[in-house]
Enzyme design. Structure first.
Site, short mmCIF file in Angstrom:
data_model
loop_
_atom_site.label_atom_id
_atom_site.label_comp_id
_atom_site.label_asym_id
_atom_site.label_seq_id
_atom_site.Cartn_x
_atom_site.Cartn_y
_atom_site.Cartn_z
N ASP A 1 -1.38 2.74 8.23
CA ASP A 1 -2.04 2.09 9.42
C ASP A 1 -1.17 1.96 10.57
OD1 ASP A 1 -4.29 1.39 7.74
OD2 ASP A 1 -3.38 -0.37 6.96
N GLY B 1 0.70 -1.28 0.12
CA GLY B 1 -0.13 -0.05 -0.12
C GLY B 1 0.99 1.33 0.12
N ARG C 1 1.73 -5.04 -5.95
CA ARG C 1 1.55 -6.36 -5.18
C ARG C 1 2.08 -7.43 -6.22
NH1 ARG C 1 -2.38 -3.56 -2.33
NH2 ARG C 1 -1.61 -3.48 0.23
N ARG D 1 -27.17 16.51 13.91
CA ARG D 1 -27.48 15.13 13.52
C ARG D 1 -26.24 14.21 14.09
NH1 ARG D 1 -28.22 16.00 7.37
NH2 ARG D 1 -30.37 16.26 7.25
N GLY E 1 -11.93 14.93 18.64
CA GLY E 1 -12.95 15.33 19.75
C GLY E 1 -14.15 14.19 19.65
N ASP F 1 0.73 -0.01 11.63
CA ASP F 1 0.65 -1.59 12.07
C ASP F 1 1.83 -2.41 11.96
OD1 ASP F 1 0.60 -1.54 9.29
OD2 ASP F 1 -0.90 -3.04 9.25
N ARG G 1 19.87 10.79 -2.57
CA ARG G 1 20.64 11.74 -2.25
C ARG G 1 21.61 11.13 -1.24
NH1 ARG G 1 17.54 17.06 -3.44
NH2 ARG G 1 17.11 16.60 -5.59
N HIS H 1 -10.12 5.98 0.31
CA HIS H 1 -8.77 6.13 0.11
C HIS H 1 -8.30 7.45 0.02
CE1 HIS H 1 -9.16 2.00 -1.68
NE2 HIS H 1 -7.77 2.08 -1.63
N GLN I 1 -7.78 9.03 2.29
CA GLN I 1 -6.82 8.97 3.61
C GLN I 1 -5.48 8.68 3.16
OE1 GLN I 1 -8.91 6.94 7.24
NE2 GLN I 1 -10.01 6.19 5.17
N ARG I 2 -5.16 7.93 1.99
CA ARG I 2 -3.96 7.56 1.53
C ARG I 2 -3.16 8.40 0.95
NH1 ARG I 2 -3.70 1.91 -0.74
NH2 ARG I 2 -3.84 0.65 0.87
N LYS J 1 -26.44 17.92 24.51
CA LYS J 1 -25.62 17.83 23.16
C LYS J 1 -26.53 17.69 21.83
CE LYS J 1 -21.17 15.68 23.41
NZ LYS J 1 -20.22 14.87 23.80
N GLY K 1 5.09 -2.29 3.78
CA GLY K 1 4.33 -2.99 5.29
C GLY K 1 5.20 -4.29 5.49
N ASP K 2 4.52 -4.80 6.37
CA ASP K 2 4.81 -6.25 6.83
C ASP K 2 5.10 -7.16 5.52
OD1 ASP K 2 4.91 -6.21 9.35
OD2 ASP K 2 3.07 -7.07 9.83
N THR L 1 3.46 2.75 5.84
CA THR L 1 1.95 2.32 5.61
C THR L 1 1.23 3.49 6.49
OG1 THR L 1 0.23 0.94 6.43
CG2 THR L 1 2.71 0.59 7.37
N ARG M 1 -7.84 -1.92 9.26
CA ARG M 1 -8.25 -3.56 9.43
C ARG M 1 -8.14 -4.18 10.62
NH1 ARG M 1 -6.89 -4.82 3.86
NH2 ARG M 1 -8.38 -3.51 2.91
#
Ligand code: ADP
Length: 325
Positions: free
Chosen positions: A133, A17, A78, A168, A191, A135, A31, A255, A257-258, A219, A108-109, A131, A177
């Site tokens: 995550d 990823g 991959r 709402r 928050g 993780d 460099r 995605h 977030q990536r 609230k 990653g792993d 990564t 995951r």
């Protein structure tokens, strides 16, 4: 060729990823390598490109103007073929043909497992944890995590604006995951009223009680952050709606977030780790992965890193729960 280097020619690839800051790590490897008189090859498309022989020498200017960019200039992929001895033999043959003795693997792993296999075949390998995550065992932070958390916080802030206006309840599903790190850190910093993570069993009744208590206190809106490994945000949203009768909106950040320009933290971490990987190769080290422990970079044996159990810091999770009471 540079003096005092255990290897003269090295390669760098990104695998698995993608994560913001990978480019900053590539730049640092190139460099720092060139600084010490090494020849540095960029390998495209991770292990898949290694098998296909997609590699080119990188010079100082080839990594200009990338430190601020998300994604990876070397592309990532991959490769099932690399999991076979035949695939790995092709990869090693390509490295030999180019005279590449050392390899920096950013991923990653899974990518580290691949690196370990290559080290068994005589290639000097160093892993850099990249990564979103967070993780990976043996490091406090992985490259990309901080940027992803900031992206999630930005989204929470925006969702809160509309949640406040409409009074709402919002459920926001974030990546993770097996690891709840993004949810916990973005949750405390944003928050969030409740945070649901795979590492800690939760009782839906408690979540609902907290929501109801908040409502009674006046609230007007709530945000519940769900790591994707717990359940689909849609499912949690539906459960809340059925139990309370309230209007619930669900946002899956996915995605986005990536992507994005890496944070100062990720750029710095990537620059330090990339440079350290080159130093380790110059010293003749192999089968190591780099970690950040406290303020210091450490090199951990790859076998150890892959068997270590990673633990989330539940004290922050508990604090988030107290602060959102
Ligand atoms: P990540 O590095 O982000 O965890 P993956 O788990 O998809 O991503 O792994 C990336 C690649 O690493 C795989 O596509 C495969 O080529 C290689 N890889 C993963 N596990 C192994 C393994 N046990 N042996 C050899 N190569 C592996």
């Amino acid at each position: 060729m540079g003096e005092g280097n255990a290897v003269q020619r090295i390669g760098v690839l990104t695998s698995g990823g993608d994560a913001p800051g990978m480019n900053a790590a590539i730049r640092a490897v190139v460099r720092k390598g060139v600084f010490h008189g090494l020849e540095v090859y960029g390998i495209l498309h991770g292990y898949a490109g290694l098998i296909r022989g997609e590699m080119n020498v990188m010079d100082l200017s080839s990594v200009a103007d990338i430190i601020q960019r998300g994604g990876t200039k070397l592309y990532t992929a991959r490769s099932e073929e690399f999991k076979t001895p035949e695939g790995r033999a092709k990869a090693v043959e390509n490295l030999r043909q180019h005279g590449i003795e050392g390899l920096v693997v950013i991923g990653g792993d899974g990518s580290f497992r691949g690196a370990r296999e290559l080290s068994h075949l005589g290639v000097h390998t160093i892993g850099i944890p990249g990564t979103i995550d967070n993780d990976i065992a043996g490091t406090d932070y992985t490259i990309g995590f901080d940027t992803a958390v900031n992206t999630v916080i930005d989204a929470i802030d925006k969702i809160r604006d509309t949640a406040t206006s409409h009074e709402r309840t919002y459920v926001v599903e974030v990546m993770g995951r097996d690891a709840g790190d993004i949810a916990v850190i973005a949750g405390i910093a944003g928050g969030a009223e409740s945070i649901l993570i795979p590492e800690s069993p939760f009782d839906m009744e408690n979540v609902l009680d907290k929501l109801r208590r908040g409502q009674e206190r006046g609230k007007r809106h709530s945000i519940i952050l769900v790591a994707e490994g717990v359940a689909k945000g849609m499912k949690i949203g539906e459960q809340i709606r059925l139990a309370t009768g309230w209007e619930v909106r669900v946002t899956v950040l996915g995605h986005l977030q990536r992507g994005g320009s890496p944070s100062a933290f990720d750029r710095t971490l990537a620059s330090r780790m990339g440079a350290y990987a080159v130093d380790l190769l110059r010293q003749g080290k192999t089968s190591q992965v780099i970690g950040l422990q406290g303020k210091d970079l450490v090199a951990i044996d790859i076998d150890e890193a892959l068997t270590m159990k990673r633990k989330i810091d539940l004290s922050i999770y508990e604090l988030a729960s107290i602060l959102s009471i």
